[in-house]
Design an enzyme around this catalytic site. Sequence first.
Site, PDB file in Angstrom:
ATOM      1  N   LYS A 158     -10.226   2.987   9.846  1.00 56.98           N
ATOM      2  CA  LYS A 158     -11.306   2.136   9.343  1.00 56.98           C
ATOM      3  C   LYS A 158     -12.360   1.847  10.405  1.00 56.98           C
ATOM      4  O   LYS A 158     -13.404   1.256  10.115  1.00 56.98           O
ATOM      5  CB  LYS A 158     -10.725   0.841   8.789  1.00 56.98           C
ATOM      6  CG  LYS A 158      -9.856   1.075   7.552  1.00 56.98           C
ATOM      7  CD  LYS A 158      -9.152  -0.190   7.100  1.00 56.98           C
ATOM      8  CE  LYS A 158      -8.334   0.094   5.838  1.00 56.98           C
ATOM      9  NZ  LYS A 158      -7.261   1.098   6.066  1.00 56.98           N
TER      10      LYS A 158
ATOM     11  N   VAL B 196       0.065   3.500   6.822  1.00 60.59           N
ATOM     12  CA  VAL B 196       1.469   3.860   6.982  1.00 60.59           C
ATOM     13  C   VAL B 196       2.250   3.302   5.806  1.00 60.59           C
ATOM     14  O   VAL B 196       1.982   2.197   5.333  1.00 60.59           O
ATOM     15  CB  VAL B 196       2.046   3.353   8.315  1.00 60.59           C
ATOM     16  CG1 VAL B 196       1.500   4.146   9.480  1.00 60.59           C
ATOM     17  CG2 VAL B 196       1.774   1.878   8.504  1.00 60.59           C
ATOM     18  N   LEU B 197       3.209   4.087   5.347  1.00 63.33           N
ATOM     19  CA  LEU B 197       3.974   3.711   4.160  1.00 63.33           C
ATOM     20  C   LEU B 197       4.866   2.512   4.430  1.00 63.33           C
ATOM     21  O   LEU B 197       5.615   2.494   5.406  1.00 63.33           O
ATOM     22  CB  LEU B 197       4.842   4.889   3.706  1.00 63.33           C
ATOM     23  CG  LEU B 197       4.074   6.078   3.129  1.00 63.33           C
ATOM     24  CD1 LEU B 197       4.997   7.272   2.996  1.00 63.33           C
ATOM     25  CD2 LEU B 197       3.470   5.727   1.787  1.00 63.33           C
TER      26      LEU B 197
END
Length: 660
Positions: A443, A486-487
């Site tokens: 980002k 990230v999961l």
Amino acid sequence: MNDRATLVRRLGLMGLDATLLALSFWLAFALRLNEPFSASFRDNLFLLPWAIGIGLAVLLSSDWYRGLTRYSGSHSLYTLLPRTGLMVLLLLLVNALSHQHPHPFRSFWPLFWFLGSVSLITSRIVLRDALRYWLAHRRLPRLPISLTGLSGQAGEASDPAASAQAPTVLFGAGMASHLLLAELRFQPRFQVVAVLDDDPSLWGRRLHGIPIHAPDHLPRLVARHQVQQVLLAIPAASRARRRQLVEWMRGLGLDVLSIPSLADLASGANTVVDLRPVQIEDLLGRDPSAADPALLAAPVRRRCVLVTGAGGSIGGELCRQILRQQPSCLVLLEQSELALYAIEQELSRLLGTLEPAQLLPDGEDPVTLVPVLADVADQQRLQALIARHGVQVVFHAAAYKHVPLVERNVCAGIANNLLGTRSALRASIACGVERFLLISTDKAVRPTSAMGASKRACELLVQAAAADIAAAGRGPVCAMVRFGNVLGSSGSVVPLFRAQIKAGGPVTVTHPEMTRYFMTIPEAAQLVLQASGMAHGGEVFVLDMGEPVRILDLARQMIELSGCSVQDPSHPDGDIAIRFTGLRPGEKLYEELLMSDSDQPTAHPLIRKAQESCLPSERLEVLLAPLLEALAAWDDEAALVALRALVPEFQPASRSLAER
């Protein structure tokens, strides 16, 4: 009570073995001489009590009766052969010392050894299988098999009775399937009717008596046997292949369970029978890369390491990975008391599971964990902490990262991210640490949010410091690592969707075309450590996140994996609807990882170096001054204006503060 039961069990087994030894003694004579009670047998009958006594003494003294019968495997059974060999040798010695004549014929001894061994091993196999069968039907199945989600409602366990004798197909005919079928033979929940495999050479053959078919036979098997579920026993398969199989099987209306990944099996974290529903994490992103052990250990091995934001998703995983690389000391810096307590307790447990040889190589001291409750923006406290513990490496992961929250709390977000980074960087330089690594984000590339712009400003701070250090010729190696979502991290979309599905929907998606990059937390932390090991100063490392995932497709997959159907105009009777809410302040449709196409490869195929513009320290300080003034006055509008001057590529969403 338990001692009595053990004694009864042991006496029963000894009685069985005595009977089998007597039977083997008699058969050795009867088979060789073709006469049930020959003269030779009668002449040597005095050896029978000796055979039983010596046999039981050898078995008892060698702990043969201490094993758990229901877990008897080939290794434990093979160890019987030297025991029976010793028994025959001792019996032969007794015979040689006796004055009885005639002695048994020479072939009696190997024949008695063979018959005794076979009868004892066979008895244990029969007892083991009978006991397993009895246990499976006497009480609930003892295997840790989770059937969560099979009932159609995510997060709720299915009724075991409802899945009893469910016709099941096993996909994969390798070693994992062999081990799985060996354990499932006595499980009433699973009636495995067929095995599928991609290898044509296996088609038409059998695995544990179950026929092996080509994968395209699955629709026919579903119709013939009323198959309800598929067990994926392909731990080494790629995520792309697993995703393809799951989508196809779900399309046939089947529930899909999976054994753990190859990494989990190799590490011992799970066993082959730890079946569970396929998770979205199993299907998203690229296949994890193999870590380079040298790069992993290079920055932290036997060093004192400080991790800021240690209780967060990335900070916590960094701590776990660092601990496995055997630092001398790990300092956990966290502002949240609850988060610090949780990670310190977890790491203490992890430390207890590591091998002593790993923790004490060459007689060195064990790893020390130091939990510190502090604000990373307090430079004086941080500097004293680094000096007290002799910190050599700093991983700066502390940051506010939730875009909508920071958009509504601009000064709080910028102050935490920017001032925290400046404090950690200055303290590290003042104390002469070896390495400083900033955890950044995708980002920060052409940011549209205050959070992304603040992280780009943090990168500028580290770049300027690295340039000054290079000019001076001394100081820490300063670098940055930038990656995407990230999961399973706090606030990420996967836990949100999972909670919405569990509540019955709707699942909220901001825009039908929104895409994001995804990576598992452990792999992200591994790549961060490896990037730190390659740093020489000033690099902006970018992790290869694989292909971007469309969030709408992710929502659909998660709904279907939960056993539900998507409600849309084509399926008005579906279970869970997807509702579009519109982009939130500061959000992008597409995330980027690079600001230019001039990135360079590194020693690791999944880590690249971005060529980013930077500002000299003098110019940076001039641009920072109005931003610091705005933060001191807690003026959101002025802070945004100053942040845009500092980060020219920042294009904030045109919304008023009231809307934020």
